[in-house]
Design a protein around this motif. Structure first.
Motif, PDB file in Angstrom:
ATOM      1  N   VAL A 198       0.840  -1.199   0.000  1.00 29.72           N
ATOM      2  CA  VAL A 198       0.000   0.000   0.000  1.00 29.72           C
ATOM      3  C   VAL A 198       0.878   1.253   0.000  1.00 29.72           C
ATOM      4  O   VAL A 198       0.606   2.225  -0.719  1.00 29.72           O
ATOM      5  CB  VAL A 198      -0.942  -0.002   1.224  1.00 29.72           C
ATOM      6  CG1 VAL A 198      -1.673   1.329   1.333  1.00 29.72           C
ATOM      7  CG2 VAL A 198      -1.947  -1.143   1.116  1.00 29.72           C
ATOM      8  N   TRP A 199       1.943   1.232   0.791  1.00 30.90           N
ATOM      9  CA  TRP A 199       2.872   2.370   0.830  1.00 30.90           C
ATOM     10  C   TRP A 199       3.533   2.574  -0.530  1.00 30.90           C
ATOM     11  O   TRP A 199       3.637   3.702  -1.024  1.00 30.90           O
ATOM     12  CB  TRP A 199       3.934   2.137   1.918  1.00 30.90           C
ATOM     13  CG  TRP A 199       4.894   3.276   2.105  1.00 30.90           C
ATOM     14  CD1 TRP A 199       4.665   4.600   1.866  1.00 30.90           C
ATOM     15  CD2 TRP A 199       6.265   3.181   2.545  1.00 30.90           C
ATOM     16  NE1 TRP A 199       5.789   5.345   2.146  1.00 30.90           N
ATOM     17  CE2 TRP A 199       6.777   4.514   2.563  1.00 30.90           C
ATOM     18  CE3 TRP A 199       7.089   2.126   2.946  1.00 30.90           C
ATOM     19  CZ2 TRP A 199       8.088   4.792   2.961  1.00 30.90           C
ATOM     20  CZ3 TRP A 199       8.391   2.416   3.341  1.00 30.90           C
ATOM     21  CH2 TRP A 199       8.881   3.726   3.344  1.00 30.90           C
ATOM     22  N   LEU A 200       3.941   1.475  -1.164  1.00 32.48           N
ATOM     23  CA  LEU A 200       4.588   1.568  -2.466  1.00 32.48           C
ATOM     24  C   LEU A 200       3.629   2.115  -3.516  1.00 32.48           C
ATOM     25  O   LEU A 200       4.012   2.942  -4.359  1.00 32.48           O
ATOM     26  CB  LEU A 200       5.112   0.188  -2.890  1.00 32.48           C
ATOM     27  CG  LEU A 200       5.914   0.126  -4.188  1.00 32.48           C
ATOM     28  CD1 LEU A 200       7.158   0.993  -4.088  1.00 32.48           C
ATOM     29  CD2 LEU A 200       6.298  -1.314  -4.513  1.00 32.48           C
ATOM     30  N   ALA A 201       2.369   1.662  -3.476  1.00 33.64           N
ATOM     31  CA  ALA A 201       1.370   2.166  -4.418  1.00 33.64           C
ATOM     32  C   ALA A 201       1.136   3.664  -4.208  1.00 33.64           C
ATOM     33  O   ALA A 201       0.999   4.433  -5.167  1.00 33.64           O
ATOM     34  CB  ALA A 201       0.069   1.402  -4.248  1.00 33.64           C
ATOM     35  N   TRP A 202       1.114   4.093  -2.939  1.00 31.37           N
ATOM     36  CA  TRP A 202       0.932   5.515  -2.619  1.00 31.37           C
ATOM     37  C   TRP A 202       2.122   6.325  -3.120  1.00 31.37           C
ATOM     38  O   TRP A 202       1.952   7.405  -3.710  1.00 31.37           O
ATOM     39  CB  TRP A 202       0.780   5.676  -1.102  1.00 31.37           C
ATOM     40  CG  TRP A 202       0.578   7.097  -0.664  1.00 31.37           C
ATOM     41  CD1 TRP A 202      -0.588   7.813  -0.679  1.00 31.37           C
ATOM     42  CD2 TRP A 202       1.594   7.979  -0.146  1.00 31.37           C
ATOM     43  NE1 TRP A 202      -0.366   9.084  -0.197  1.00 31.37           N
ATOM     44  CE2 TRP A 202       0.954   9.226   0.132  1.00 31.37           C
ATOM     45  CE3 TRP A 202       2.959   7.840   0.116  1.00 31.37           C
ATOM     46  CZ2 TRP A 202       1.648  10.308   0.658  1.00 31.37           C
ATOM     47  CZ3 TRP A 202       3.644   8.924   0.626  1.00 31.37           C
ATOM     48  CH2 TRP A 202       3.005  10.146   0.898  1.00 31.37           C
ATOM     49  N   LEU A 203       3.341   5.796  -2.913  1.00 32.94           N
ATOM     50  CA  LEU A 203       4.540   6.473  -3.405  1.00 32.94           C
ATOM     51  C   LEU A 203       4.556   6.536  -4.931  1.00 32.94           C
ATOM     52  O   LEU A 203       4.940   7.557  -5.523  1.00 32.94           O
ATOM     53  CB  LEU A 203       5.798   5.748  -2.914  1.00 32.94           C
ATOM     54  CG  LEU A 203       6.121   5.864  -1.418  1.00 32.94           C
ATOM     55  CD1 LEU A 203       7.290   4.960  -1.057  1.00 32.94           C
ATOM     56  CD2 LEU A 203       6.445   7.307  -1.054  1.00 32.94           C
ATOM     57  N   GLY A 204       4.123   5.434  -5.572  1.00 30.84           N
ATOM     58  CA  GLY A 204       4.057   5.415  -7.027  1.00 30.84           C
ATOM     59  C   GLY A 204       3.112   6.476  -7.560  1.00 30.84           C
ATOM     60  O   GLY A 204       3.392   7.143  -8.563  1.00 30.84           O
ATOM     61  N   ASP A 205       1.975   6.648  -6.873  1.00 25.37           N
ATOM     62  CA  ASP A 205       1.018   7.674  -7.265  1.00 25.37           C
ATOM     63  C   ASP A 205       1.628   9.067  -7.108  1.00 25.37           C
ATOM     64  O   ASP A 205       1.435   9.948  -7.956  1.00 25.37           O
ATOM     65  CB  ASP A 205      -0.244   7.549  -6.402  1.00 25.37           C
ATOM     66  CG  ASP A 205      -1.333   8.521  -6.836  1.00 25.37           C
ATOM     67  OD1 ASP A 205      -1.673   8.529  -8.023  1.00 25.37           O
ATOM     68  OD2 ASP A 205      -1.832   9.280  -5.980  1.00 25.37           O
ATOM     69  N   LEU A 221       0.741   2.741 -16.587  1.00 26.95           N
ATOM     70  CA  LEU A 221       1.621   1.578 -16.678  1.00 26.95           C
ATOM     71  C   LEU A 221       2.557   1.521 -15.470  1.00 26.95           C
ATOM     72  O   LEU A 221       2.779   0.453 -14.889  1.00 26.95           O
ATOM     73  CB  LEU A 221       2.427   1.642 -17.973  1.00 26.95           C
ATOM     74  CG  LEU A 221       3.425   0.507 -18.226  1.00 26.95           C
ATOM     75  CD1 LEU A 221       2.713  -0.828 -18.317  1.00 26.95           C
ATOM     76  CD2 LEU A 221       4.219   0.766 -19.498  1.00 26.95           C
ATOM     77  N   LEU A 222       3.097   2.678 -15.086  1.00 25.76           N
ATOM     78  CA  LEU A 222       3.999   2.743 -13.934  1.00 25.76           C
ATOM     79  C   LEU A 222       3.286   2.308 -12.662  1.00 25.76           C
ATOM     80  O   LEU A 222       3.842   1.543 -11.856  1.00 25.76           O
ATOM     81  CB  LEU A 222       4.541   4.167 -13.783  1.00 25.76           C
ATOM     82  CG  LEU A 222       5.454   4.432 -12.571  1.00 25.76           C
ATOM     83  CD1 LEU A 222       6.712   3.571 -12.656  1.00 25.76           C
ATOM     84  CD2 LEU A 222       5.825   5.900 -12.494  1.00 25.76           C
ATOM     85  N   LEU A 223       2.034   2.743 -12.490  1.00 21.39           N
ATOM     86  CA  LEU A 223       1.277   2.368 -11.300  1.00 21.39           C
ATOM     87  C   LEU A 223       0.981   0.871 -11.295  1.00 21.39           C
ATOM     88  O   LEU A 223       1.026   0.217 -10.242  1.00 21.39           O
ATOM     89  CB  LEU A 223      -0.032   3.172 -11.233  1.00 21.39           C
ATOM     90  CG  LEU A 223       0.110   4.650 -10.866  1.00 21.39           C
ATOM     91  CD1 LEU A 223      -1.245   5.348 -10.927  1.00 21.39           C
ATOM     92  CD2 LEU A 223       0.714   4.812  -9.488  1.00 21.39           C
ATOM     93  N   ALA A 224       0.658   0.302 -12.475  1.00 20.02           N
ATOM     94  CA  ALA A 224       0.371  -1.130 -12.557  1.00 20.02           C
ATOM     95  C   ALA A 224       1.600  -1.951 -12.178  1.00 20.02           C
ATOM     96  O   ALA A 224       1.499  -2.941 -11.451  1.00 20.02           O
ATOM     97  CB  ALA A 224      -0.091  -1.493 -13.970  1.00 20.02           C
ATOM     98  N   ILE A 225       2.768  -1.540 -12.666  1.00 16.82           N
ATOM     99  CA  ILE A 225       4.005  -2.256 -12.351  1.00 16.82           C
ATOM    100  C   ILE A 225       4.341  -2.106 -10.871  1.00 16.82           C
ATOM    101  O   ILE A 225       4.788  -3.054 -10.218  1.00 16.82           O
ATOM    102  CB  ILE A 225       5.163  -1.739 -13.232  1.00 16.82           C
ATOM    103  CG1 ILE A 225       4.907  -2.103 -14.703  1.00 16.82           C
ATOM    104  CG2 ILE A 225       6.495  -2.307 -12.773  1.00 16.82           C
ATOM    105  CD1 ILE A 225       5.910  -1.535 -15.670  1.00 16.82           C
ATOM    106  N   THR A 226       4.097  -0.903 -10.331  1.00 19.87           N
ATOM    107  CA  THR A 226       4.379  -0.651  -8.917  1.00 19.87           C
ATOM    108  C   THR A 226       3.576  -1.571  -8.012  1.00 19.87           C
ATOM    109  O   THR A 226       4.104  -2.169  -7.075  1.00 19.87           O
ATOM    110  CB  THR A 226       4.075   0.821  -8.564  1.00 19.87           C
ATOM    111  OG1 THR A 226       4.900   1.673  -9.351  1.00 19.87           O
ATOM    112  CG2 THR A 226       4.354   1.086  -7.096  1.00 19.87           C
ATOM    113  N   THR A 227       2.272  -1.717  -8.308  1.00 20.63           N
ATOM    114  CA  THR A 227       1.425  -2.564  -7.464  1.00 20.63           C
ATOM    115  C   THR A 227       1.736  -4.044  -7.645  1.00 20.63           C
ATOM    116  O   THR A 227       1.358  -4.860  -6.803  1.00 20.63           O
ATOM    117  CB  THR A 227      -0.073  -2.320  -7.765  1.00 20.63           C
ATOM    118  OG1 THR A 227      -0.321  -2.515  -9.166  1.00 20.63           O
ATOM    119  CG2 THR A 227      -0.475  -0.905  -7.388  1.00 20.63           C
ATOM    120  N   SER A 228       2.420  -4.402  -8.744  1.00 18.58           N
ATOM    121  CA  SER A 228       2.761  -5.811  -8.990  1.00 18.58           C
ATOM    122  C   SER A 228       4.158  -6.171  -8.512  1.00 18.58           C
ATOM    123  O   SER A 228       4.562  -7.336  -8.626  1.00 18.58           O
ATOM    124  CB  SER A 228       2.643  -6.126 -10.496  1.00 18.58           C
ATOM    125  OG  SER A 228       1.311  -6.034 -10.939  1.00 18.58           O
TER     126      SER A 228
END
Length: 333
Positions: A198-205, A221-228
């Motif tokens: 969740v933290w990584l997804a927030w940072l990616g955003d 695309l960057l957000l999709a890769i971040t959450t994966s």
């Protein structure tokens, strides 16, 4: 400071994912459920929970069901691309040659759920969207199929393992670890990966916003890769543990869980019919994901060797081509 946080978070995700894969391998041995079921259900659920948390937030607070659905379908595509990444990482024999053909069950079930989701979008776009309360019928079907899939994989794995044990003794690697410790390690690692995810997804955003890519395809695309990233790290860690089956079942199981998450989004979205808010482009994404899944099943059954002039087998090369080609067409659309 933002980039420092990203680096720290990614480093922690890699470390925790290694512990998560190892503890999942312990649970597979101690519970007798096997790597296929533990990878497809427990490990996949743990690494996909961050997507559930961020998606529910997008649906409720941002009122952006199409964005949340796009993240889910994009994650399914990237999860299948992880198979190619793992094949490159192994370096030795082809990945599918080291795996059990039985992964085809989870892969087939994942393809079935992708088909249901694609049909749900198609019908909703044509004003055919039966509902029970505020929840679309396709959502009930997806959640029900997920529960059925978990049961089918568990029953199949128990039967397969009993047949194997009749033929040969199974090596136990964690006899010195007590079951309670293994379960506790897995629970704590799962909790840590959810928080970090969740933290990584927030940072990616935040990175996407800071770079001005929030409205672009590259940003999505960057957000999709971040959450994966948790799935990638967990898969590589599993391969390093010589638990290829755990890594592959995590990929197929994550796609099954992702489709169940789509149903949960609908439950969380109380402002109308979620399916009518999802764009047609996601039907194409679902079809590409089904094609990639079918190619992976072919690879599992055919077990191709690496051609003398190519580092990759044709099935893995096909996964890469489908992913890049599919993402390019989505970008054009």
């Amino acid at each position: 400071m933002l980039w420092i946080q990203v680096i720290i978070c990614i480093a922690l995700v890699i470390v925790v994912s290694s512990k998560l894969s190892q503890s999942a391998d312990m649970v597979a041995e101690k519970s007798g459920l096997g790597r296929n079921w533990v990878g497809a259900i427990l490990l996949a659920g743990s690494t996909s929970l961050p997507e559930l948390a961020t998606g529910v937030s997008a649906v409720n607070y941002l009122d952006a069901p199409d964005l949340a659905a796009g993240g889910i379908f994009g994650s399914c595509l990237f999860n299948l691309m992880i198979l190619a990444i793992l094949d490159i990482y192994t370096g030795g024999g082809p990945l599918f040659q080291q795996a059990q053909v039985s992964h085809g069950l989870a892969a087939g079930l994942g393809s079935l759920l992708l088909g249901v989701a694609g049909c749900g979008i198609f019908l909703a776009q044509r004003n055919i969207h039966p509902m029970i309360g505020w929840i679309g019928v396709p959502s009930f079907i997806l959640i029900l199929l997920y529960l059925i899939s978990a049961r089918l994989i568990a029953k199949f794995e128990r039967r397969r393992r009993s047949e194997v044990l009749e033929q040969e003794s199974e090596a136990f690697e964690y006899e010195h670890i007590k079951p309670r410790k293994a379960y506790l390690m897995f629970a704590l690692s799962s909790l840590a990966i959810v928080v970090l995810g969740v933290w990584l997804a927030w940072l990616g955003d935040k990175v996407v916003q800071a770079t001005g890519l929030e409205e672009s395809f590259i940003g999505s695309l960057l957000l999709a890769i971040t959450t994966s990233l948790p799935e990638v790290a967990a898969g590589i860690a599993a391969v390093r543990l010589d638990a290829v089956d755990l890594a592959i079942s995590n990929v197929f199981g994550s796609n099954i869980f992702n489709m169940a998450i789509l149903g949960v989004y609908d439950v969380a979205y109380t402002k109308g019919d979620l399916w009518t808010k999802i764009g047609n482009v996601h039907i194409f994404t679902a079809v590409i994901a089904m094609m990639m899944t079918s190619l992976a099943i072919v690879g599992l059954i055919y077990r191709a060797t690496r051609p003398s002039r190519l580092y990759l087998t044709y099935d893995v090369l096909g996964l890469i081509v489908l992913y890049i080609g599919g993402m390019y067409i989505i970008y054009l659309g």
